[in-house]
Design an enzyme around this catalytic site. Structure first.
Site, PDB file in Angstrom:
ATOM      1  N   PHE A  13      32.926  16.194  38.086  1.00 39.61           N
ATOM      2  CA  PHE A  13      33.559  16.893  36.972  1.00 39.61           C
ATOM      3  C   PHE A  13      34.398  18.071  37.416  1.00 39.61           C
ATOM      4  CE2 PHE A  13      29.939  14.936  34.874  1.00 39.61           C
ATOM      5  CZ  PHE A  13      30.478  14.517  33.666  1.00 39.61           C
ATOM      6  N   ASP A  14      35.613  18.132  36.875  1.00 38.30           N
ATOM      7  CA  ASP A  14      36.292  19.407  36.804  1.00 38.30           C
ATOM      8  C   ASP A  14      35.488  20.240  35.805  1.00 38.30           C
ATOM      9  OD1 ASP A  14      38.493  21.387  36.763  1.00 38.30           O
ATOM     10  OD2 ASP A  14      38.754  20.634  34.717  1.00 38.30           O
ATOM     11  N   VAL A  15      35.370  21.527  36.042  1.00 38.00           N
ATOM     12  CA  VAL A  15      34.508  22.361  35.200  1.00 38.00           C
ATOM     13  C   VAL A  15      35.310  23.220  34.228  1.00 38.00           C
ATOM     14  CG1 VAL A  15      32.753  24.180  35.204  1.00 38.00           C
ATOM     15  CG2 VAL A  15      32.701  22.387  36.951  1.00 38.00           C
TER      16      VAL A  15
END
Length: 238
Positions: A13-15
């Site tokens: 995941f990109d956060v």
């Protein structure tokens, strides 16, 4: 043919922007400063100025770079160009909120996959983000850990090396992100299966995220994390 959601072992995941509402956090802080200064701040204008200031040759690691960015954009917004306010904007990252659907969706997805955080933020900021999200991650890679930022392929290769140490490969990862520039384009170039969470589907433009040179059609496309979690649930029931 796009691989089934049931075939993956990991979700990466990109956060910031995908799970954490950084645009809301930024504009909220700037509007607070504006209110105190008797100035009305337009959120979309602020994001456009932020984007232009952030993506220059003089950038520092995020969110430390917000001090520099604030001093650049404050005069254009009519805000006081003082370092203390820039530090306030930087420190606001400690209290940025998750999108309303992030925590529940991550908890549901964690039942099916090992979750990996991949963020351009520094480790100190990520610790606050992870806590806000319920600390769901099996592993996390930050700008401090990798020494680089997405879309640098080197960032992704460190994640590939990690899953390899667990007996898996990049083919076992579904990369989930909202940024076409930082994540979707490069993940496609590296041969990953990807999932675009189009957080700004009801808004024009790219907000605080740099516009990609070209649009990359994702393997999976949802407008929220809850839609992804529901798709995974259905896939596992069939």
């Amino acid at each position: 043919m796009t691989k089934s959601l049931t075939t993956f072992k990991y979700l990466s995941f990109d956060v910031v922007g995908t799970l954490i509402d950084f645009e809301g956090g930024l504009t909220s802080c700037l509007k607070e400063i504006g209110t105190e200064s008797g100035v009305e701040v337009d959120g979309e204008e602020a994001l456009a100025l932020y984007r232009a200031a952030r993506y220059s040759d003089a950038t520092d690691l995020f969110p430390d770079d917000l001090v520099r960015v604030y001093l650049l954009i404050a005069p254009k917004l009519g805000l006081p160009a003082e370092k203390a306010y820039g530090e306030r904007l930087r420190d606001s990252a400690k209290s940025w909120k998750a999108f309303p659907d992030s925590v529940k969706a991550l908890a549901d997805l964690k039942q099916h996959y090992r979750l990996i955080a991949m963020t351009n933020a520094r480790r100190w900021a990520f610790e606050f983000f992870s806590k806000e999200l319920g600390n769901p991650f099996h592993a996390a890679f930050t700008a401090d850990d990798t020494g680089t930022e997405k879309p640098d392929p080197a960032f992704f290769h460190q994640v590939f090396d990690f899953v390899s140490s667990e007996g898996a490969s990049k083919d076992d990862i579904l990369h989930v992100a909202q940024s076409q520039y930082h994540d979707i384009g490069i993940s496609r170039q590296l041969g990953m299966t990807n999932c675009w969470i189009q957080r700004r589907h009801a808004q024009k433009g790219y907000g605080g995220t740099i516009e990609p040179a070209e649009f990359t059609k994702p393997d999976y496309h949802f407008t929220s994390m809850v839609e992804l979690a529901e798709a995974v649930r259905i896939a596992n029931e069939n």
